[in-house]
Write an enzyme that holds these catalytic residues in place. Structure first.
Site, PDB file in Angstrom:
ATOM      1  N   ASN A   1      37.326  13.784  61.750  1.00  0.00           N
ATOM      2  CA  ASN A   1      36.135  13.341  60.993  1.00  0.00           C
ATOM      3  C   ASN A   1      34.848  13.861  61.406  1.00  0.00           C
ATOM      4  OD1 ASN A   1      34.293  11.607  59.779  1.00  0.00           O
ATOM      5  ND2 ASN A   1      35.163   9.775  60.708  1.00  0.00           N
ATOM      6  N   TRP A   2      34.348  14.680  60.663  1.00  0.00           N
ATOM      7  CA  TRP A   2      32.883  15.266  61.252  1.00  0.00           C
ATOM      8  C   TRP A   2      31.824  14.486  61.234  1.00  0.00           C
ATOM      9  CZ3 TRP A   2      32.851  20.973  58.783  1.00  0.00           C
ATOM     10  CH2 TRP A   2      33.904  21.551  59.309  1.00  0.00           C
ATOM     11  N   LYS A   3      31.990  13.200  60.265  1.00  0.00           N
ATOM     12  CA  LYS A   3      30.901  12.203  60.183  1.00  0.00           C
ATOM     13  C   LYS A   3      29.676  13.059  59.715  1.00  0.00           C
ATOM     14  CE  LYS A   3      32.648   9.381  63.774  1.00  0.00           C
ATOM     15  NZ  LYS A   3      32.779   8.428  64.793  1.00  0.00           N
TER      16      LYS A   3
ATOM     17  N   HIS B   1      35.704   3.145  57.409  1.00  0.00           N
ATOM     18  CA  HIS B   1      35.546   3.451  58.919  1.00  0.00           C
ATOM     19  C   HIS B   1      34.395   2.517  59.257  1.00  0.00           C
ATOM     20  CE1 HIS B   1      33.805   5.535  62.291  1.00  0.00           C
ATOM     21  NE2 HIS B   1      34.980   6.252  62.120  1.00  0.00           N
TER      22      HIS B   1
ATOM     23  N   GLU C   1      31.988   2.690  61.032  1.00  0.00           N
ATOM     24  CA  GLU C   1      30.586   2.951  60.437  1.00  0.00           C
ATOM     25  C   GLU C   1      29.925   2.395  59.046  1.00  0.00           C
ATOM     26  OE1 GLU C   1      30.979   6.864  62.066  1.00  0.00           O
ATOM     27  OE2 GLU C   1      31.251   6.176  63.996  1.00  0.00           O
TER      28      GLU C   1
ATOM     29  N   GLU D   1      41.127   2.110  64.635  1.00  0.00           N
ATOM     30  CA  GLU D   1      40.148   2.676  65.710  1.00  0.00           C
ATOM     31  C   GLU D   1      39.360   1.487  66.303  1.00  0.00           C
ATOM     32  OE1 GLU D   1      38.679   6.995  64.108  1.00  0.00           O
ATOM     33  OE2 GLU D   1      37.511   5.306  63.196  1.00  0.00           O
TER      34      GLU D   1
ATOM     35  N   GLY E   1      33.283   7.213  70.052  1.00  0.00           N
ATOM     36  CA  GLY E   1      32.048   8.007  70.517  1.00  0.00           C
ATOM     37  C   GLY E   1      31.572   7.402  72.153  1.00  0.00           C
TER      38      GLY E   1
ATOM     39  N   SER F   1      37.564   8.232  70.838  1.00  0.00           N
ATOM     40  CA  SER F   1      37.562   8.942  72.018  1.00  0.00           C
ATOM     41  C   SER F   1      38.879   9.823  72.324  1.00  0.00           C
ATOM     42  CB  SER F   1      37.149   8.085  73.148  1.00  0.00           C
ATOM     43  OG  SER F   1      35.671   7.534  72.900  1.00  0.00           O
TER      44      SER F   1
ATOM     45  N   GLY G   1      36.908  12.157  65.924  1.00  0.00           N
ATOM     46  CA  GLY G   1      35.546  12.192  65.764  1.00  0.00           C
ATOM     47  C   GLY G   1      34.747  13.669  66.459  1.00  0.00           C
ATOM     48  N   GLY G   2      34.196  13.262  67.659  1.00  0.00           N
ATOM     49  CA  GLY G   2      33.512  14.340  68.411  1.00  0.00           C
ATOM     50  C   GLY G   2      34.386  15.762  68.619  1.00  0.00           C
TER      51      GLY G   2
HETATM   52  P1  13P Z   1      34.923   9.580  68.386  1.00  0.00           P
HETATM   53  O1  13P Z   1      36.647  10.704  68.418  1.00  0.00           O
HETATM   54  O2  13P Z   1      33.986  10.650  68.425  1.00  0.00           O
HETATM   55  O3  13P Z   1      35.262   8.609  69.380  1.00  0.00           O
HETATM   56  O4  13P Z   1      35.149   9.113  66.941  1.00  0.00           O
HETATM   57  C1  13P Z   1      36.292   8.566  66.328  1.00  0.00           C
HETATM   58  C2  13P Z   1      36.120   8.103  64.977  1.00  0.00           C
HETATM   59  O5  13P Z   1      35.431   7.203  64.485  1.00  0.00           O
HETATM   60  C3  13P Z   1      36.807   9.050  64.082  1.00  0.00           C
HETATM   61  O6  13P Z   1      36.848   8.560  62.922  1.00  0.00           O
END
Ligand code: 13P
Length: 252
Positions: A13-15, A99, A101, A169, A175, A214, A235-236
């Protein structure tokens, strides 16, 4: 990871990261995975405006494309929104819905998430439905109750193992570099599997339950080896092909 059970999925997920300069990463990933035999599906979910560009980079590879969000309506006066059919047309096979977010920053309720998942299903897209507790909820011992409620509220009636993926999640792990212990991950995933049994019947067994929060190359093997963990939502660490590959490698 379990030898039987559903085929795993590792989704990035590149966000809100990555313009055209980012295209080099999926290009690298395609090259690095070219001759690698994987026991998992791999997917990238870039921002909507570059979906088609990423799709053409992925052409000829097995890497799949996903969206990060969708509107529940088929079309209409929804400024700034994107329909499931549009995402399908852009080359997506799945969409992340609910998600944390989106739930936090855009006030998305379980009902909205369910409607979005239904829209995915109508368009022939896999809905990756995200659930997870906040730190406060975990500290209060409410993790299992919260995830049960989110599942019941967000899962549409027509959900099957083929059209639905659940991503657990924990909000506090996203993050932050923090992750639940392996025992905690196993506990919540077993709980989700059991709740899915009540909601989906026999489809629950083959439904993929991803862990997200993470995940990085250094902890992926341990997290992915827990029972009922069928892959990762990253994510990251999905932004750099080398890091993402370090996670995908768990499934070689
Ligand atoms: P991180 O891997 O950056 O913690 O993000 C997880 C995430 O929200 C994937 O959707």
């Amino acid at each position: 990871m379990a030898a039987d059970g559903p085929r795993a999925l590792v989704a990035g997920n590149w966000k809100m990261n990555g313009g055209l300069a980012m295209l080099k990463e999926p290009r690298l990933l395609v090259a690095m995975l070219k001759d690698v035999k994987l026991r998992a599906d791999v997917m990238v979910c870039p921002p909507a405006v570059i979906l088609r560009r990423v799709k053409s980079v992925l052409k000829g590879s097995k890497i799949k494309l996903g969206g990060q969000d969708v509107h529940w309506a088929v079309s209409g006066a929804h400024t700034g929104d994107i329909s499931a059919d549009m995402l399908k047309e852009a080359g997506c096979s799945a969409v992340i819905v609910g998600h944390s977010e989106r739930r936090t920053n855009h006030g998305e309720t379980d009902e909205i998430v369910r409607k979005k998942a239904e829209a995915c299903h109508r368009a022939g897209l896999i809905a990756i439905i995200c659930i997870g507790e906040t730190l406060e909820e975990r500290k209060a011992g409410r993790t299992l109750g919260v995830t049960k409620q989110q599942l019941a509220g967000s899962l549409p009636a027509g959900a099957t193992a083929a059209n639905t993926v659940i991503a657990y999640e924990p909000v506090w792990a996203i993050g932050t570099g923090l992750t639940p212990s392996t025992a905690e991950v196993a506990e919540v995933h077993a709980h989700i599997r059991s709740e899915l049994g009540g909601l989906m019947g026999s489809e629950a067994v083959q439904t993929r339950i991803l862990y997200g929060g993470s995940v990085k190359p250094s902890n992926a093997a341990e997290l992915m080896s827990q029972p009922n963990v069928n892959g990762a939502l990253v994510g990251g660490a999905s932004l750099k092909a080398a890091d993402f590959l370090g996670i995908i490698k768990v499934y070689t």
